[in-house]
Design a protein around this motif. Structure first.
Motif: not given
Length: 144
Positions: A93-99, A121-131
């Motif tokens: 449910g979180l996006v961007g810098a908060e996520r 893995l930083l957010a891009d046009e298709e996916n949010e960030s993940c580690i």
């Protein structure tokens, strides 16, 4: 219609109890009580033949919502990338810098427990960030 069955996820590993206890801490899971007639898992383990001691361990979601995790000792070590991995949903449910900040905080907590941060893995046009991470025996998982 298919029958819904319970799901258990099994990990092959060298040290089942060590890996299980990591996942207990990572997910808020608990170690189930020892088999009936035993006061502790250590007592149960001592009752087994030497070659079976420490051969497996398990943990479960105390709410009953998540799958049981089972860890079994195997003689061979991990040699390749997992074909299946867990996604630990820390940023739902979180996006961007908060996520990203939430994921990085959880990453730091898990690294302190023995996990390894593989890459962010930083957010891009298709996916949010993940580690992408590894547990205490090198099993890959993602914080997403």
């Amino acid at each position: 219609m298919a029958t819904v069955r319970q799901l258990q996820i099994t990990f092959d590993c060298a040290e089942p109890e060590r890996v299980a206890r990591f996942w207990c801490e990572a997910l808020g899971y608990v170690v189930p009580p020892p088999p009936e007639g035993f006061g502790s898992w250590e007592e149960y383990d001592r009752s087994l033949p030497t070659e079976k001691r420490g051969a497996w361990f398990a943990c479960s979601d105390p709410t009953g919502a998540g799958p049981r995790l089972f860890f079994q000792r195997v003689p061979e070590g991990k040699t390749a990338k997992n074909r299946v991995h867990l996604d630990v949903r820390a940023g739902t449910g979180l996006v961007g810098a908060e996520r990203l900040a939430t994921l990085q905080a959880e990453c730091e907590r898990l690294v302190a427990l023995g996990a390894v941060c593989v890459r962010v893995l930083l957010a891009d046009e298709e996916n949010e960030s993940c580690i992408v991470m590894q547990d205490v025996e090198g099993n890959e998982f993602c914080l997403d």
